[in-house]
Design a protein around this motif. Structure first.
Motif, PDB file in Angstrom:
ATOM      1  N   ILE A  97       0.833  -1.278   0.250  1.00  0.00           N
ATOM      2  CA  ILE A  97       0.167  -0.014  -0.104  1.00  0.00           C
ATOM      3  C   ILE A  97       0.872   1.155   0.162  1.00  0.00           C
ATOM      4  CG2 ILE A  97      -1.669   1.513   1.293  1.00  0.00           C
ATOM      5  CD1 ILE A  97      -2.563  -1.241   2.653  1.00  0.00           C
ATOM      6  N   ILE A  98       0.699   2.085  -0.805  1.00  0.00           N
ATOM      7  CA  ILE A  98       1.403   3.683  -0.787  1.00  0.00           C
ATOM      8  C   ILE A  98       0.363   4.553  -0.897  1.00  0.00           C
ATOM      9  CG2 ILE A  98       3.094   4.919  -2.253  1.00  0.00           C
ATOM     10  CD1 ILE A  98       3.822   2.295  -3.996  1.00  0.00           C
ATOM     11  N   LYS A  99       0.850   5.410  -0.132  1.00  0.00           N
ATOM     12  CA  LYS A  99      -0.037   6.674   0.275  1.00  0.00           C
ATOM     13  C   LYS A  99       0.447   7.669  -0.424  1.00  0.00           C
ATOM     14  CE  LYS A  99      -1.288  10.008   3.691  1.00  0.00           C
ATOM     15  NZ  LYS A  99      -0.971  10.684   5.060  1.00  0.00           N
ATOM     16  N   TYR A 100      -0.385   8.452  -1.378  1.00  0.00           N
ATOM     17  CA  TYR A 100      -0.031   9.659  -2.097  1.00  0.00           C
ATOM     18  C   TYR A 100      -1.205  10.728  -1.630  1.00  0.00           C
ATOM     19  CZ  TYR A 100       2.150   6.158  -5.505  1.00  0.00           C
ATOM     20  OH  TYR A 100       3.182   5.462  -5.761  1.00  0.00           O
ATOM     21  N   ASP A 101      -0.755  11.979  -1.962  1.00  0.00           N
ATOM     22  CA  ASP A 101      -1.388  13.065  -1.639  1.00  0.00           C
ATOM     23  C   ASP A 101      -2.982  12.957  -1.971  1.00  0.00           C
ATOM     24  OD1 ASP A 101       0.750  14.253  -0.225  1.00  0.00           O
ATOM     25  OD2 ASP A 101       1.062  15.466  -2.014  1.00  0.00           O
ATOM     26  N   ASP A 102      -3.180  12.420  -3.080  1.00  0.00           N
ATOM     27  CA  ASP A 102      -4.614  12.603  -3.552  1.00  0.00           C
ATOM     28  C   ASP A 102      -5.033  10.899  -3.892  1.00  0.00           C
ATOM     29  OD1 ASP A 102      -2.901  11.782  -5.849  1.00  0.00           O
ATOM     30  OD2 ASP A 102      -3.835  13.145  -7.114  1.00  0.00           O
ATOM     31  N   HIS A 103      -4.395  10.081  -3.628  1.00  0.00           N
ATOM     32  CA  HIS A 103      -4.855   8.677  -3.606  1.00  0.00           C
ATOM     33  C   HIS A 103      -4.051   7.556  -2.850  1.00  0.00           C
ATOM     34  CE1 HIS A 103      -1.824   8.794  -6.782  1.00  0.00           C
ATOM     35  NE2 HIS A 103      -2.161   7.351  -6.700  1.00  0.00           N
ATOM     36  N   VAL A 104      -4.518   6.356  -3.160  1.00  0.00           N
ATOM     37  CA  VAL A 104      -3.708   5.421  -2.590  1.00  0.00           C
ATOM     38  C   VAL A 104      -3.711   4.362  -3.571  1.00  0.00           C
ATOM     39  CG1 VAL A 104      -6.056   4.195  -1.625  1.00  0.00           C
ATOM     40  CG2 VAL A 104      -3.662   3.524  -0.642  1.00  0.00           C
ATOM     41  N   SER A 105      -2.455   3.490  -3.626  1.00  0.00           N
ATOM     42  CA  SER A 105      -2.191   2.507  -4.586  1.00  0.00           C
ATOM     43  C   SER A 105      -2.122   1.066  -3.921  1.00  0.00           C
ATOM     44  CB  SER A 105      -0.976   2.817  -5.486  1.00  0.00           C
ATOM     45  OG  SER A 105       0.184   2.698  -4.849  1.00  0.00           O
ATOM     46  N   PHE A 106      -2.339   0.173  -4.520  1.00  0.00           N
ATOM     47  CA  PHE A 106      -2.116  -1.168  -3.952  1.00  0.00           C
ATOM     48  C   PHE A 106      -1.649  -2.127  -4.963  1.00  0.00           C
ATOM     49  CE2 PHE A 106      -3.721  -5.519  -2.726  1.00  0.00           C
ATOM     50  CZ  PHE A 106      -3.109  -5.868  -1.756  1.00  0.00           C
ATOM     51  N   GLN A 107      -0.604  -2.926  -4.577  1.00  0.00           N
ATOM     52  CA  GLN A 107       0.070  -3.668  -5.734  1.00  0.00           C
ATOM     53  C   GLN A 107       0.735  -5.083  -5.094  1.00  0.00           C
ATOM     54  OE1 GLN A 107       3.533  -1.885  -7.528  1.00  0.00           O
ATOM     55  NE2 GLN A 107       3.918  -0.847  -5.473  1.00  0.00           N
ATOM     56  N   ARG A 108       1.043  -6.194  -5.950  1.00  0.00           N
ATOM     57  CA  ARG A 108       1.643  -7.317  -5.632  1.00  0.00           C
ATOM     58  C   ARG A 108       3.063  -6.663  -5.941  1.00  0.00           C
ATOM     59  NH1 ARG A 108      -0.389 -10.863  -8.651  1.00  0.00           N
ATOM     60  NH2 ARG A 108       0.819 -10.348 -10.530  1.00  0.00           N
ATOM     61  N   GLY A 109       4.175  -7.035  -5.011  1.00  0.00           N
ATOM     62  CA  GLY A 109       5.372  -7.099  -5.066  1.00  0.00           C
ATOM     63  C   GLY A 109       6.202  -8.017  -5.899  1.00  0.00           C
ATOM     64  N   GLY A 110       7.399  -7.374  -6.316  1.00  0.00           N
ATOM     65  CA  GLY A 110       8.211  -8.682  -6.973  1.00  0.00           C
ATOM     66  C   GLY A 110       8.713  -7.961  -8.373  1.00  0.00           C
ATOM     67  N   PHE A 111       9.837  -8.193  -8.822  1.00  0.00           N
ATOM     68  CA  PHE A 111      10.616  -7.744  -9.863  1.00  0.00           C
ATOM     69  C   PHE A 111      10.017  -8.511 -11.122  1.00  0.00           C
ATOM     70  CE2 PHE A 111      13.710  -6.385  -6.863  1.00  0.00           C
ATOM     71  CZ  PHE A 111      13.713  -5.249  -7.093  1.00  0.00           C
ATOM     72  N   ASP A 112       9.803  -9.605 -11.069  1.00  0.00           N
ATOM     73  CA  ASP A 112       9.448 -10.508 -11.969  1.00  0.00           C
ATOM     74  C   ASP A 112       7.697 -10.798 -12.237  1.00  0.00           C
ATOM     75  OD1 ASP A 112      11.900 -11.190 -12.892  1.00  0.00           O
ATOM     76  OD2 ASP A 112      12.101 -13.022 -11.519  1.00  0.00           O
ATOM     77  N   ASP A 113       7.203 -10.661 -11.026  1.00  0.00           N
ATOM     78  CA  ASP A 113       5.596 -10.847 -11.166  1.00  0.00           C
ATOM     79  C   ASP A 113       4.900  -9.876 -10.628  1.00  0.00           C
ATOM     80  OD1 ASP A 113       6.311 -11.504  -8.564  1.00  0.00           O
ATOM     81  OD2 ASP A 113       5.053 -13.349  -8.540  1.00  0.00           O
ATOM     82  N   GLY A 114       5.362  -8.844 -10.279  1.00  0.00           N
ATOM     83  CA  GLY A 114       4.760  -7.623  -9.792  1.00  0.00           C
ATOM     84  C   GLY A 114       3.697  -7.221 -10.530  1.00  0.00           C
ATOM     85  N   SER A 115       2.623  -6.661 -10.039  1.00  0.00           N
ATOM     86  CA  SER A 115       1.149  -6.259 -10.597  1.00  0.00           C
ATOM     87  C   SER A 115       1.109  -4.916 -11.177  1.00  0.00           C
ATOM     88  CB  SER A 115       0.337  -6.691  -9.614  1.00  0.00           C
ATOM     89  OG  SER A 115       0.132  -5.796  -8.659  1.00  0.00           O
ATOM     90  N   GLY A 116       1.967  -4.233 -10.765  1.00  0.00           N
ATOM     91  CA  GLY A 116       1.787  -2.713 -11.143  1.00  0.00           C
ATOM     92  C   GLY A 116       0.683  -2.158  -9.993  1.00  0.00           C
ATOM     93  N   GLU A 117       0.868  -0.725 -10.025  1.00  0.00           N
ATOM     94  CA  GLU A 117      -0.113  -0.199  -9.167  1.00  0.00           C
ATOM     95  C   GLU A 117      -1.682  -0.032  -9.715  1.00  0.00           C
ATOM     96  OE1 GLU A 117       1.423   3.373  -7.060  1.00  0.00           O
ATOM     97  OE2 GLU A 117       3.228   3.011  -8.005  1.00  0.00           O
ATOM     98  N   TYR A 118      -2.534  -0.451  -8.756  1.00  0.00           N
ATOM     99  CA  TYR A 118      -3.718  -0.217  -8.765  1.00  0.00           C
ATOM    100  C   TYR A 118      -4.233   0.940  -7.911  1.00  0.00           C
ATOM    101  CZ  TYR A 118      -4.188  -4.477 -11.565  1.00  0.00           C
ATOM    102  OH  TYR A 118      -4.092  -5.568 -12.478  1.00  0.00           O
ATOM    103  N   ASP A 119      -5.077   1.938  -8.406  1.00  0.00           N
ATOM    104  CA  ASP A 119      -5.011   3.390  -7.680  1.00  0.00           C
ATOM    105  C   ASP A 119      -6.487   3.216  -7.170  1.00  0.00           C
ATOM    106  OD1 ASP A 119      -2.581   4.184  -8.129  1.00  0.00           O
ATOM    107  OD2 ASP A 119      -3.168   5.242 -10.012  1.00  0.00           O
ATOM    108  N   TYR A 120      -6.943   3.723  -5.824  1.00  0.00           N
ATOM    109  CA  TYR A 120      -8.022   3.991  -5.296  1.00  0.00           C
ATOM    110  C   TYR A 120      -8.088   5.350  -4.768  1.00  0.00           C
ATOM    111  CZ  TYR A 120      -8.054  -1.077  -6.086  1.00  0.00           C
ATOM    112  OH  TYR A 120      -7.978  -2.067  -6.425  1.00  0.00           O
ATOM    113  N   PRO A 121      -9.113   5.980  -4.450  1.00  0.00           N
ATOM    114  CA  PRO A 121      -9.340   7.106  -4.022  1.00  0.00           C
ATOM    115  C   PRO A 121      -8.746   7.492  -2.654  1.00  0.00           C
ATOM    116  CG  PRO A 121     -11.529   6.719  -5.372  1.00  0.00           C
ATOM    117  CD  PRO A 121     -10.669   5.496  -5.027  1.00  0.00           C
ATOM    118  N   THR A 122      -9.290   6.349  -2.062  1.00  0.00           N
ATOM    119  CA  THR A 122      -9.179   6.467  -0.498  1.00  0.00           C
ATOM    120  C   THR A 122      -8.945   5.108   0.086  1.00  0.00           C
ATOM    121  OG1 THR A 122     -11.186   5.830   0.087  1.00  0.00           O
ATOM    122  CG2 THR A 122     -10.943   8.192  -0.162  1.00  0.00           C
ATOM    123  N   LEU A 123      -8.012   5.016   1.402  1.00  0.00           N
ATOM    124  CA  LEU A 123      -7.838   3.680   1.990  1.00  0.00           C
ATOM    125  C   LEU A 123      -9.198   2.970   2.345  1.00  0.00           C
ATOM    126  CD1 LEU A 123      -5.655   1.881   3.118  1.00  0.00           C
ATOM    127  CD2 LEU A 123      -5.745   3.486   5.210  1.00  0.00           C
TER     128      LEU A 123
END
Length: 107
Positions: A33-59
């Motif tokens: 979970i990464i907090k940004y000023d105007d949204h939050v993102s969620f992603q699966r970690g990993g260099f080979d199989d990471g998902s990329g960030e999915y953004d949501y307006p709020t936690l």
């Protein structure tokens, strides 16, 4: 492990763009979970199989929605083994949780 309500308080009080790695007892992968000023993102970690960030307006919205790999935080919060904040602080250990609060100037 801290409750979602406690986590929400930490998340809301933390300045900047804190990153929170989540580890679930039923899954060997890590998630973030990464907090940004105007949204939050969620992603699966990993260099080979990471998902990329999915953004949501709020936690809160992220907590209720089914996201990466079918994870709904509301349904899986009780099986989180640990949360690592900023790549350093294990929030399941009181001393490290307190250190994170000091580092992020959370009262």
């Amino acid at each position: 492990m801290i409750s979602f309500e406690e986590f929400t308080g930490l998340y809301n009080a933390a300045q900047g763009e804190p990153e929170f790695e989540l580890y679930f007892s039923d899954n060997e992968k890590s998630y973030m979970i990464i907090k940004y000023d105007d949204h939050v993102s969620f992603q699966r970690g990993g260099f080979d199989d990471g998902s990329g960030e999915y953004d949501y307006p709020t936690l809160e919205e992220l907590y209720h929605v089914e996201s990466v790999d079918g994870i709904c935080l509301k349904d899986k919060w009780n099986i989180i083994e640990t949360i690592i904040a900023d790549g350093t602080y294990d929030l399941s250990i009181q001393e490290e949780l307190d250190s994170f609060k000091v580092f992020r100037d959370i009262h």
